[in-house]
Design a protein around this motif. Structure first.
Motif, PDB file in Angstrom:
ATOM      1  N   LYS A 131      -0.184  22.388 -14.385  1.00 19.13           N
ATOM      2  CA  LYS A 131      -1.038  22.887 -13.308  1.00 19.13           C
ATOM      3  C   LYS A 131      -1.790  21.729 -12.655  1.00 19.13           C
ATOM      4  O   LYS A 131      -1.971  21.696 -11.430  1.00 19.13           O
ATOM      5  CB  LYS A 131      -2.007  23.950 -13.841  1.00 19.13           C
ATOM      6  CG  LYS A 131      -1.341  25.281 -14.175  1.00 19.13           C
ATOM      7  CD  LYS A 131      -2.350  26.327 -14.545  1.00 19.13           C
ATOM      8  CE  LYS A 131      -1.676  27.647 -14.897  1.00 19.13           C
ATOM      9  NZ  LYS A 131      -0.851  28.182 -13.801  1.00 19.13           N
TER      10      LYS A 131
ATOM     11  N   TRP B  40      -0.611  18.701 -12.669  1.00 14.25           N
ATOM     12  CA  TRP B  40       0.491  18.005 -11.990  1.00 14.25           C
ATOM     13  C   TRP B  40       0.723  18.595 -10.597  1.00 14.25           C
ATOM     14  O   TRP B  40       0.925  17.857  -9.630  1.00 14.25           O
ATOM     15  CB  TRP B  40       1.744  18.141 -12.855  1.00 14.25           C
ATOM     16  CG  TRP B  40       2.943  17.377 -12.405  1.00 14.25           C
ATOM     17  CD1 TRP B  40       3.320  16.129 -12.812  1.00 14.25           C
ATOM     18  CD2 TRP B  40       3.956  17.810 -11.482  1.00 14.25           C
ATOM     19  NE1 TRP B  40       4.492  15.764 -12.191  1.00 14.25           N
ATOM     20  CE2 TRP B  40       4.903  16.773 -11.368  1.00 14.25           C
ATOM     21  CE3 TRP B  40       4.142  18.982 -10.735  1.00 14.25           C
ATOM     22  CZ2 TRP B  40       6.027  16.870 -10.544  1.00 14.25           C
ATOM     23  CZ3 TRP B  40       5.256  19.075  -9.903  1.00 14.25           C
ATOM     24  CH2 TRP B  40       6.183  18.023  -9.823  1.00 14.25           C
ATOM     25  N   GLU B  41       0.679  19.908 -10.508  1.00 12.60           N
ATOM     26  CA  GLU B  41       0.889  20.569  -9.208  1.00 12.60           C
ATOM     27  C   GLU B  41      -0.227  20.214  -8.221  1.00 12.60           C
ATOM     28  O   GLU B  41       0.026  20.034  -7.025  1.00 12.60           O
ATOM     29  CB  GLU B  41       0.969  22.083  -9.405  1.00 12.60           C
ATOM     30  CG  GLU B  41       2.239  22.522 -10.124  1.00 12.60           C
ATOM     31  CD  GLU B  41       2.171  23.950 -10.621  1.00 12.60           C
ATOM     32  OE1 GLU B  41       1.152  24.628 -10.329  1.00 12.60           O
ATOM     33  OE2 GLU B  41       3.115  24.396 -11.298  1.00 12.60           O
ATOM     34  N   ARG B  42      -1.453  20.080  -8.724  1.00 10.35           N
ATOM     35  CA  ARG B  42      -2.587  19.763  -7.846  1.00 10.35           C
ATOM     36  C   ARG B  42      -2.486  18.347  -7.279  1.00 10.35           C
ATOM     37  O   ARG B  42      -2.934  18.087  -6.162  1.00 10.35           O
ATOM     38  CB  ARG B  42      -3.911  19.911  -8.593  1.00 10.35           C
ATOM     39  CG  ARG B  42      -4.283  21.322  -8.946  1.00 10.35           C
ATOM     40  CD  ARG B  42      -5.710  21.401  -9.461  1.00 10.35           C
ATOM     41  NE  ARG B  42      -6.682  21.174  -8.385  1.00 10.35           N
ATOM     42  CZ  ARG B  42      -8.006  21.170  -8.573  1.00 10.35           C
ATOM     43  NH1 ARG B  42      -8.506  21.365  -9.785  1.00 10.35           N
ATOM     44  NH2 ARG B  42      -8.821  20.965  -7.555  1.00 10.35           N
TER      45      ARG B  42
ATOM     46  N   PRO C 270       1.769  23.859 -20.062  1.00 10.58           N
ATOM     47  CA  PRO C 270       1.510  24.657 -18.855  1.00 10.58           C
ATOM     48  C   PRO C 270       0.240  24.221 -18.111  1.00 10.58           C
ATOM     49  O   PRO C 270       0.232  24.127 -16.885  1.00 10.58           O
ATOM     50  CB  PRO C 270       1.396  26.087 -19.396  1.00 10.58           C
ATOM     51  CG  PRO C 270       2.279  26.086 -20.603  1.00 10.58           C
ATOM     52  CD  PRO C 270       2.046  24.739 -21.228  1.00 10.58           C
ATOM     53  N   THR C 271      -0.831  23.920 -18.860  1.00 13.74           N
ATOM     54  CA  THR C 271      -2.062  23.461 -18.215  1.00 13.74           C
ATOM     55  C   THR C 271      -1.871  22.078 -17.608  1.00 13.74           C
ATOM     56  O   THR C 271      -2.341  21.799 -16.494  1.00 13.74           O
ATOM     57  CB  THR C 271      -3.226  23.452 -19.219  1.00 13.74           C
ATOM     58  OG1 THR C 271      -3.485  24.794 -19.650  1.00 13.74           O
ATOM     59  CG2 THR C 271      -4.488  22.872 -18.600  1.00 13.74           C
TER      60      THR C 271
END
Length: 307
Positions: free
Chosen positions: A245, A247-249, A241-242
């Motif tokens: 995150k 990856w999304e940035r 999950p971290t």
């Protein structure tokens, strides 16, 4: 050198590959030459940011647009700036004599490993692929050798064959964009025999770590060492999950790099660095500078990232 010492050194090399394997850019001066001062400053920035594996003469460094003399100079400068703070993995390639000469120069300069670029010859057979890499590996038995694998047709059995013949082939930069194929290939070749480096960088790192990778290459790290290392820490901890995150940035930045068959892969990185005042945006053909309309978006992304 004793067999035990060689084995210990290979283990050190393997550990260096299970990390963020940074591919530094090659900055150019206004006259088109390599900007040595900017290059060294960028290397120091990576080292001070916690990067511990550097790859001069990688694709993000515009390997195919550099002269042999420039490639040698970049290798030497990287070894000098690292000064023992990082493992040096030098990109080599082209015809066998050229690759062997570059590998021997890397050894003489004090590098630890060589990364063999995927052969660009239009007629590549599986057995010929093995022969090509074996010739390079046998010329520098003290160095770790890392094939850069972009060919989806190569079988894991062929890599296993190369590994059996050359104990110094310590890792693989796997850059076929197919996570399922990677997982199968790694197991066919020897999951534990090689260190598996996700060669398509942060966007593919979470999926490839799930399949057995323990390191990933990065061009983005030139812009934000902190983000790359944050993703590595999360993946090492199994904290997907971290990792996602992060990856999304970075998603939009990497989408810009990957667009149009990666036409602007290096261009976007250099544009980000230029927006931060770290080097010029200049890039050599067949790449191009980023169109004016897209520069502001890249600058905005880079401005929002930690160092």
């Amino acid at each position: 050198m004793s067999e035990q010492r060689v084995s210990m050194e290979f283990e050190t090399m393997r550990a260096a590959l299970a990390d963020v394997v940074a591919i530094p850019v090659t900055p150019f001066a206004e006259d088109g030459s390599v900007d040595t001062a900017a290059h060294r400053a960028l290397l120091r920035r990576l080292l001070d940011g916690g990067v511990r594996t550097l790859t001069p003469n990688g694709n993000t460094g515009e390997f195919y647009a550099l002269t042999p003399e420039e490639r040698r100079s970049l290798t030497e400068a990287t070894v000098e700036e690292a000064a023992g703070r990082a493992a040096i993995l030098v990109g080599v390639g082209h015809d066998v004599p050229t690759a062997v000469e570059a590998a021997r120069h890397a050894r003489a300069a004090g590098a630890h490993m060589v990364m063999v670029h995927q052969p660009v010859h239009p007629y590549v057979s599986e057995s010929g692929w093995v022969d090509y890499h074996r010739a390079i590996a046998e010329a520098v038995p003290e160095l770790g050798v890392v094939p850069y694998l972009r060919n989806p047709l190569l079988s894991g059995a062929r890599l296993a064959e190369l590994g059996a013949a050359c104990p110094n082939v310590v890792g693989v930069k796997y850059a076929v964009p197919d996570a399922a194929r990677f997982a199968g290939f790694a197991r066919d070749a020897g999951l534990d025999r090689f260190v598996w480096v996700a060669g398509l960088a942060e966007p593919y790192a979470p999926a490839y770590f799930a399949g057995g990778a323990t390191g990933f290459t990065s061009g983005l790290v030139n812009v934000s060492p902190a983000l790359s290392l944050e993703m590595l820490d999360a993946l090492r901890a199994g904290d997907y999950p971290t990792a996602m995150k992060v990856w999304e940035r970075i998603r939009r930045f990497e989408e810009l790099r990957a667009a149009n068959a990666s036409a602007d892969n290096v261009t976007v990185v250099k544009e980000a660095l230029a927006s931060l005042g770290l080097c010029r945006r200049d890039i050599r053909p067949p790449s191009r500078e980023l169109p004016e309309a897209e520069r502001a978006e890249v600058a905005a992304i880079a401005a929002g990232w930690p160092v």
